[in-house]
Each structure stands twice: as C-alpha cells, then as structure tokens.
Design a protein around this motif. Structure first.
Motif, PDB file in Angstrom:
ATOM      1  N   ALA A  11      68.834 -46.372   1.594  1.00  0.00           N
ATOM      2  CA  ALA A  11      70.153 -47.132   1.607  1.00  0.00           C
ATOM      3  C   ALA A  11      69.807 -47.738   3.170  1.00  0.00           C
ATOM      4  CB  ALA A  11      71.068 -46.213   1.644  1.00  0.00           C
ATOM      5  N   THR A  12      69.281 -46.877   4.033  1.00  0.00           N
ATOM      6  CA  THR A  12      69.418 -47.462   5.386  1.00  0.00           C
ATOM      7  C   THR A  12      68.214 -48.770   5.414  1.00  0.00           C
ATOM      8  OG1 THR A  12      69.661 -45.197   6.197  1.00  0.00           O
ATOM      9  CG2 THR A  12      68.541 -46.958   7.825  1.00  0.00           C
ATOM     10  N   ILE A  13      67.067 -48.764   4.863  1.00  0.00           N
ATOM     11  CA  ILE A  13      66.024 -49.840   4.687  1.00  0.00           C
ATOM     12  C   ILE A  13      67.039 -51.126   4.224  1.00  0.00           C
ATOM     13  CG2 ILE A  13      64.052 -50.676   3.719  1.00  0.00           C
ATOM     14  CD1 ILE A  13      62.905 -47.910   3.985  1.00  0.00           C
ATOM     15  N   ARG A  14      67.587 -50.510   3.002  1.00  0.00           N
ATOM     16  CA  ARG A  14      68.411 -51.835   2.356  1.00  0.00           C
ATOM     17  C   ARG A  14      69.504 -52.383   3.234  1.00  0.00           C
ATOM     18  NH1 ARG A  14      73.068 -53.102  -0.511  1.00  0.00           N
ATOM     19  NH2 ARG A  14      72.808 -54.642  -2.113  1.00  0.00           N
ATOM     20  N   SER A  15      70.451 -51.663   4.057  1.00  0.00           N
ATOM     21  CA  SER A  15      71.136 -52.020   4.834  1.00  0.00           C
ATOM     22  C   SER A  15      70.821 -53.054   6.165  1.00  0.00           C
ATOM     23  CB  SER A  15      72.071 -51.089   5.362  1.00  0.00           C
ATOM     24  OG  SER A  15      71.587 -50.114   6.312  1.00  0.00           O
ATOM     25  N   GLU A  16      69.536 -52.550   6.715  1.00  0.00           N
ATOM     26  CA  GLU A  16      69.052 -53.252   7.618  1.00  0.00           C
ATOM     27  C   GLU A  16      68.344 -54.695   7.100  1.00  0.00           C
ATOM     28  OE1 GLU A  16      69.028 -52.605  10.855  1.00  0.00           O
ATOM     29  OE2 GLU A  16      69.854 -50.640  10.644  1.00  0.00           O
ATOM     30  N   THR A  17      67.934 -54.425   5.787  1.00  0.00           N
ATOM     31  CA  THR A  17      67.519 -55.943   5.218  1.00  0.00           C
ATOM     32  C   THR A  17      68.770 -56.790   5.239  1.00  0.00           C
ATOM     33  OG1 THR A  17      65.751 -54.673   3.874  1.00  0.00           O
ATOM     34  CG2 THR A  17      66.326 -57.063   3.234  1.00  0.00           C
ATOM     35  N   VAL A  18      69.604 -56.155   4.694  1.00  0.00           N
ATOM     36  CA  VAL A  18      71.060 -57.071   4.504  1.00  0.00           C
ATOM     37  C   VAL A  18      71.422 -57.877   6.040  1.00  0.00           C
ATOM     38  CG1 VAL A  18      73.484 -57.167   4.075  1.00  0.00           C
ATOM     39  CG2 VAL A  18      71.773 -55.864   2.288  1.00  0.00           C
ATOM     40  N   ARG A  19      71.306 -56.903   6.926  1.00  0.00           N
ATOM     41  CA  ARG A  19      71.703 -57.338   8.370  1.00  0.00           C
ATOM     42  C   ARG A  19      70.740 -58.488   8.796  1.00  0.00           C
ATOM     43  NH1 ARG A  19      71.176 -53.214  13.756  1.00  0.00           N
ATOM     44  NH2 ARG A  19      71.633 -54.778  14.966  1.00  0.00           N
ATOM     45  N   LEU A  20      69.384 -58.336   8.251  1.00  0.00           N
ATOM     46  CA  LEU A  20      68.467 -59.287   8.886  1.00  0.00           C
ATOM     47  C   LEU A  20      68.954 -60.417   8.036  1.00  0.00           C
ATOM     48  CD1 LEU A  20      64.848 -57.696   8.809  1.00  0.00           C
ATOM     49  CD2 LEU A  20      66.180 -59.121  10.966  1.00  0.00           C
ATOM     50  N   ASN A  21      69.147 -60.226   6.776  1.00  0.00           N
ATOM     51  CA  ASN A  21      69.330 -61.648   5.906  1.00  0.00           C
ATOM     52  C   ASN A  21      70.780 -62.422   6.744  1.00  0.00           C
ATOM     53  OD1 ASN A  21      69.350 -63.352   3.441  1.00  0.00           O
ATOM     54  ND2 ASN A  21      71.357 -62.770   3.075  1.00  0.00           N
ATOM     55  N   GLU A  22      71.716 -61.743   6.919  1.00  0.00           N
ATOM     56  CA  GLU A  22      72.958 -62.137   7.693  1.00  0.00           C
ATOM     57  C   GLU A  22      72.672 -62.798   8.905  1.00  0.00           C
ATOM     58  OE1 GLU A  22      75.454 -58.856   7.905  1.00  0.00           O
ATOM     59  OE2 GLU A  22      76.255 -58.986   5.606  1.00  0.00           O
TER      60      GLU A  22
END
Length: 349
Positions: A161-172
């Motif tokens: 979940a942390t990896i996914r949230s950081e991926t979303v943060r990079l995408n944003e």
C-alpha cells in the motif's frame, strides 16, 4: 577621422574651391587683379573665421558624442546601470533619452535572465528532492519485499500500500508539472468560457477529500447562496482550482479543525469564492510569494507536509487566465483564508 577634423577639411575644401573659381574668373577677365586679391583675402578671412567658429561650436557636439560613447563603453563592460546626462542640443538630448531607455531595458532584461537562472536552479533542486523522497521510499520497501524479510500478511500488504501511495504521489507531481507547462503556453485566445455550476463542482469533488477529512477529523462546511452560481470558467478548471485550495487547507489544518468553503456575489458581476482553514497561518511578508511555483515557507509550506509547491501556482495561473484574482489573508482568529474571484456567467438565474 574625428568629427572636428572632418568639418575643418570640409571648410578647407570649400575655401579652395572658391579660390579656384576666382582664378578662373581672372583668367577669363571677369575680374581684375585688384578684385582677385581682395576677393581672395576675403575668402581666406572668411575661412579662418569659419574654422574658428567650427572649433567653438564643435566642442559641445564632441562632448555629447563622447558622453554617449563612454556610456556605451561602461555598459559593454558590464555596468548596466550606466546612464548619460541629458544635456546639449535637442537632438543630443533625444539621443541621451533613447540611450538611457536602452540601458534601462538591458538592465531589466539582465535581471530577468538572472532571476530565471535562479528560479531554474531552485526548480531543479526542489524537483530533485520531491522526486527522490518517494523514489527512496519505494526502493526501500521494494527491497524489503524482495529480500523476503516480511513474513506476516498485514505488514506485507502495508508495504504494498505504501509503494502504491508513493507511486500515486509521483504521478500527481508529474501531472502537476505537465499542467503547469501547458498553462504557461496557453494564450488568452485559447481560454474557453463555458459556464460551470459551482455547487455541482463541489459535489463532484467531495468524495475525493473524504479520506483526508476523516483521517484528521476535519469538518467541511459549505456556505453558498440559495440559487445556483454559474461562472465563466470550464468545469474542469474550476474543479482544479478548488481541489488545489481544499487540499492545501486539509494539509495544513490541525486535527479536529474546521474548513469553510464560502461564495458570495458582488454587485459588479463577480463571484468571490473562499476556503478558510484553522492552520498556523501565513506571515504577511510571505503572502505575495505563496503563489510562486515551488515556494515554501518555513512553517506553512514545509517539505514534511508533502506539498510540492505547485498547486497554488496552477490555481493562480488558471484564475488569472479567466480574468480573475487570487490571494490569501488572515482568517478571524487563527488560520488562513484563500480566495479567488471569477466572473459570473451571463443569464445566471
């Protein structure tokens, strides 16, 4: 050849030409010898007087030209604040004015170039930090999963979940940068004025903030007029502005605080929308700079809060492209009130 020498040479040539004419006239018996002598002496005397007058009159001209030349040399040497005194004849005063205007333009252009270079260095530094932080987090969690050190299923899922949230943060962040560059290239002619309904946009946005509001125990209060407010702005742009301002309010609000979204109609056909939080607030000296891209204050814009410093810049660009204004002020008691204005759509009922 110097200007003085050039004029003296021209005077000498004219005197010599007159003397040659006198000799031709004497040759063809048009003048007597005595007349030739007197006319020759008069010509030489006139030439001497003319040369003396040239010498006196040319000095202020030379001084004016010298001042312009010295000013140009100082600017060429890098002294861009160099200016020329506005003295002398009208033509040279005009030349001095134009020279000084050129110097002022060069100085301003140089300052803009230096500011752009500084902004570019700051942008690169901020981008390196904002990209490195989530990447480092993703790398560490991915390595832990790869090494098999995580045995229980709950921790394993939390790492994913942390990896996914950081991926979303990079995408944003990448999306924000792309949108910022797109807005910089857009001209006023490319702005469409398709009315959007403020309450519809807020209703569509609300689900996006429910998790953030619940996580901090925040209350979101909306105060709108009884009738629908239609504004001259694309719905997606109004949504983007409100999203950035509300996200900013959630990020810096204390736990169990209140965020108020309000809109009011003014008599000049302008709608003023405000988002008020109960955070630490922003110092008055920093309120003008808060909308600069990648700008952060020590307290309200710290890196630890997770903001990249782009959202407010995007909101400012969007508001101004529709002819509105945006700003921030101290709220009653504690906190900040971000506001923007937008023109009301014609035929608003």
């Amino acid at each position: 050849m110097k200007l003085r020498s050039y004029l003296l040479l021209a005077n000498t040539i004219s005197i010599a030409f007159i003397i040659v004419l006198l000799l031709v006239f004497f040759q063809y018996m048009l003048v007597t010898r005595e007349q030739l002598i007197w006319l020759g002496l008069a010509t030489v005397a006139a030439g001497i007087v003319s040369a003396f007058l040239f010498f006196l009159l040319i000095r202020p001209l030379e001084a004016s030209v010298r001042r312009v030349g010295e000013g140009a040399g100082r600017i060429a040497a890098g002294e861009l604040e160099a200016r020329v005194d506005r003295t002398g004849l009208a033509e040279f005063r005009l030349l001095a004015d134009q020279f000084n205007q050129m110097g002022a333009s060069l100085e301003q252009s140089f300052r803009q170039v230096k500011a752009a270079e500084s902004a570019q260095r700051e942008l690169v530094a901020n981008m390196a930090h904002d990209l490195r932080t989530p990447l480092a987090s993703m790398q560490s969690y991915a390595e832990a999963l790869e090494d098999g050190v995580i045995e229980d299923d709950a921790t394993y899922r939390r790492y994913l979940a942390t990896i996914r949230s950081e991926t979303v943060r990079l995408n944003e962040l990448i999306q924000d940068l792309f949108e910022l560059s797109t807005l910089d290239r857009r001209t006023d002619d490319q702005v469409e004025n398709v009315p959007a309904v403020l309450e519809d946009v807020l209703l569509e946005l609300h689900p996006r903030f429910s998790m953030g509001l619940d996580a901090k125990g925040l209350q979101l209060r909306v105060r709108l007029p009884e009738r629908s407010l239609r504004v001259n702005m694309l719905a997606r742009h109004l949504q983007r502005i409100l999203q950035n301002l509300i996200e900013n309010a959630i990020r810096y609000s204390p736990h169990n605080g209140i965020i108020v979204i309000a809109a009011e109609e003014r008599e000049d056909g302008v709608i003023r929308v405000s988002i008020t939080d109960e955070g630490a607030g922003i110092a008055e000296s920093e309120r003008e700079r808060i909308f600069e891209r990648f700008y952060r204050t020590d307290r309200a814009r710290s890196r630890e809060s997770g903001g990249a410093g782009i959202g407010l810049s995007i909101a400012k660009l969007l508001v101004e492209q529709y002819g509105g204004r945006i700003g921030v002020e101290q709220a009653e008691g504690q906190g900040s009130r971000f506001w923007f204005t937008v023109n009301e759509a014609q035929g608003n009922q």
